[in-house]
Design a protein around this motif. Structure first.
Motif, PDB file in Angstrom:
ATOM      1  N   THR A 253      66.932  -3.438  -3.079  1.00 43.43           N
ATOM      2  CA  THR A 253      66.306  -2.582  -2.068  1.00 43.43           C
ATOM      3  C   THR A 253      67.352  -1.760  -1.335  1.00 43.43           C
ATOM      4  N   VAL A 254      68.481  -2.398  -1.011  1.00 48.81           N
ATOM      5  CA  VAL A 254      69.571  -1.675  -0.351  1.00 48.81           C
ATOM      6  C   VAL A 254      70.144  -0.610  -1.273  1.00 48.81           C
ATOM      7  N   GLU A 255      70.319  -0.955  -2.550  1.00 46.31           N
ATOM      8  CA  GLU A 255      70.846   0.017  -3.515  1.00 46.31           C
ATOM      9  C   GLU A 255      69.902   1.197  -3.691  1.00 46.31           C
ATOM     10  N   ALA A 256      68.600   0.933  -3.624  1.00 47.56           N
ATOM     11  CA  ALA A 256      67.640   2.038  -3.715  1.00 47.56           C
ATOM     12  C   ALA A 256      67.810   2.982  -2.534  1.00 47.56           C
ATOM     13  N   GLY A 257      68.054   2.433  -1.359  1.00 44.97           N
ATOM     14  CA  GLY A 257      68.299   3.272  -0.199  1.00 44.97           C
ATOM     15  C   GLY A 257      69.539   4.133  -0.376  1.00 44.97           C
ATOM     16  N   HIS A 258      70.607   3.534  -0.901  1.00 47.58           N
ATOM     17  CA  HIS A 258      71.812   4.312  -1.183  1.00 47.58           C
ATOM     18  C   HIS A 258      71.526   5.404  -2.207  1.00 47.58           C
ATOM     19  N   ALA A 259      70.717   5.087  -3.220  1.00 43.60           N
ATOM     20  CA  ALA A 259      70.415   6.062  -4.266  1.00 43.60           C
ATOM     21  C   ALA A 259      69.672   7.269  -3.717  1.00 43.60           C
ATOM     22  N   PHE A 260      68.866   7.073  -2.679  1.00 41.81           N
ATOM     23  CA  PHE A 260      68.138   8.181  -2.066  1.00 41.81           C
ATOM     24  C   PHE A 260      68.977   8.919  -1.025  1.00 41.81           C
TER      25      PHE A 260
END
Length: 314
Positions: A181-188
Motif C-alpha cells: 500500500t505504501v509502495e502504491a502511494g509512492h508509485a502515484f
C-alpha cells in the motif's frame, strides 16, 4: 569486592541538583503552565452543572458506542455523586485528561519517528523499558525537588509513567501498514508526508488508539501516587484513607477510580473501532443515510411523458 561501589545514585542526585539550580526559570515556567492547564480544566468541570457533565458524558458514549453504554455512564456517574466523590473525581479526571494529552503529543511523533528510522527505534526502546519498569514512586522524588508539593509533580510523574505504550503502539501501527500500500502511494507520486497522513496514519489508527487507551489506563493507575505528591483528587482520598485506616473512604474513592477507568476505557476502545460499534448513534445515522440513498426515487409520470415526446424520432 569489599568497598567496591559505583555511586550511580550520587550521580543522579548531582544531575537533579544541577538541573534545579541552573534551569530554575524553565522549571518555573513548566510548573506554571501545567498547573494552569489542570486548574482550568478542573474549574470547567466543576463549574459546569453536574447534570450537564453527566449528559455530555452519556451522549459521547451513545454517539461512539451504544445506548446501553450511555445508560451505564449515567448510573456510574450518579453513583460517584451519591458517594460524595464528585469533586475529587472531576479533579482526577482533569489530571488524567491533561496527562493523556501531553503524553499523546509526545508519544505519537516519537513513535512515528521510531517507525521510520531503525536507529531511532534502537535508541528509544531501552529508554521506554526504563520508563516502564521504574517504580512510579521513584519519579516523584526528582519531580518534587523540581516542582515542590502539588499537582505538577504528580502530573509529571503520570506523564512519564503513561508515555511508553503510546510510543510503542504508534511505532507498531506504522510499521504494520502493508508495504504494498505504501509502495502504491509512492508509485502515484505521493510525498512521504502525504503517505503518512493519507495512508499510514489512517490504517494504523486502531493500533494507535489502543495505545491511547493504555496511556489513559496507566494515567489513572497513577492517581494514588499523584495523591502522595499532594495532587487533589481521588488519589489524595485514598492516601488519607490509608493513613487513617478508613475503609469506607478508601472503598468509595477506589470505586470512583474504577468507574472513571471503565468509562474512559470503553470510550477510547470504541473510538479506535468506530465501524465495529453497530449500536452507536454514528453507525445508526450512517445506515439510515445509506438506506435513504439506495431507496428508489418516485417516478414523475408527467416529466417522463414530456421527456419521451421530446426525444427525436427515427
Amino acid at each position: 569486592m569489599d568497598g567496591f561501589r559505583i555511586p550511580v545514585g550520587q550521580w543522579a542526585a548531582t544531575a537533579v541538583d544541577w538541573i534545579r539550580d541552573n534551569l530554575h526559570g524553565l522549571l518555573t515556567a513548566i510548573s506554571t503552565i501545567l498547573s494552569w492547564l489542570v486548574d482550568s480544566l478542573t474549574d470547567a468541570l466543576l463549574n459546569t452543572p453536574i447534570v450537564g457533565v453527566i449528559v455530555v458524558a452519556a451522549l459521547l458514549g451513545w454517539v461512539v458506542r451504544s445506548w446501553k453504554f450511555a445508560i451505564g455512564t449515567v448510573v456510574s456517574f450518579a453513583l460517584i455523586l451519591a458517594m460524595g466523590q464528585w469533586v475529587t473525581a472531576m479533579q482526577t479526571l482533569a489530571l488524567v485528561l491533561v496527562a493523556t494529552i501531553i503524553a499523546i503529543l509526545i508519544a505519537v511523533p516519537v513513535g512515528i519517528w521510531a517507525a521510520r528510522s531503525d536507529r531511532v527505534s534502537a535508541i528509544v526502546k531501552p529508554v521506554l523499558d526504563l520508563m516502564q519498569t521504574m517504580p512510579g514512586l521513584v519519579y516523584l522524588i526528582p519531580a518534587i525537588v523540581f516542582f515542590s508539593i502539588g499537582v505538577v509533580p504528580g502530573l509529571v510523574a503520570t506523564v512519564i509513567f503513561a508515555l511508553p505504550p503510546g510510543v510503542r503502539l504508534t511505532e507498531l501501527g506504522i510499521r504494520n501498514v502493508d508495504a504494498e500500500t505504501v509502495e502504491a502511494g509512492h508509485a502515484f507520486g505521493a510525498t512521504p508526508g502525504q503517505i503518512l497522513r493519507g495512508v499510514q496514519l489512517p490504517l494504523a489508527m486502531p493500533t494507535i488508539m489502543t495505545g491511547v487507551n493504555q496511556v489513559i489506563m496507566l494515567a489513572l493507575s497513577m492517581a494514588v501516587i499523584a495523591g502522595m505528591a499532594g495532587a487533589d483528587g481521588l488519589g489524595k482520598e485514598v492516601v488519607q484513607a490509608m493513613s487513617t485506616v478508613n475503609i469506607a473512604k478508601g472503598a468509595e474513592a477506589g470505586l470512583a477510580v474504577v468507574f472513571l477507568a471503565v468509562y474512559l476505557d470503553r470510550l477510547t476502545a470504541a473510538l479506535g473501532d468506530l465501524r465495529g460499534q453497530s449500536s452507536s448513534l454514528l453507525n445508526l445515522l450512517a445506515r439510515r443515510r445509506a438506506l435513504a440513498a439506495s431507496a428508489p426515487r418516485p417516478v414523475d409520470a408527467a416529466a417522463e411523458e414530456t421527456e419521451r415526446r421530446l426525444q427525436p424520432t427515427v
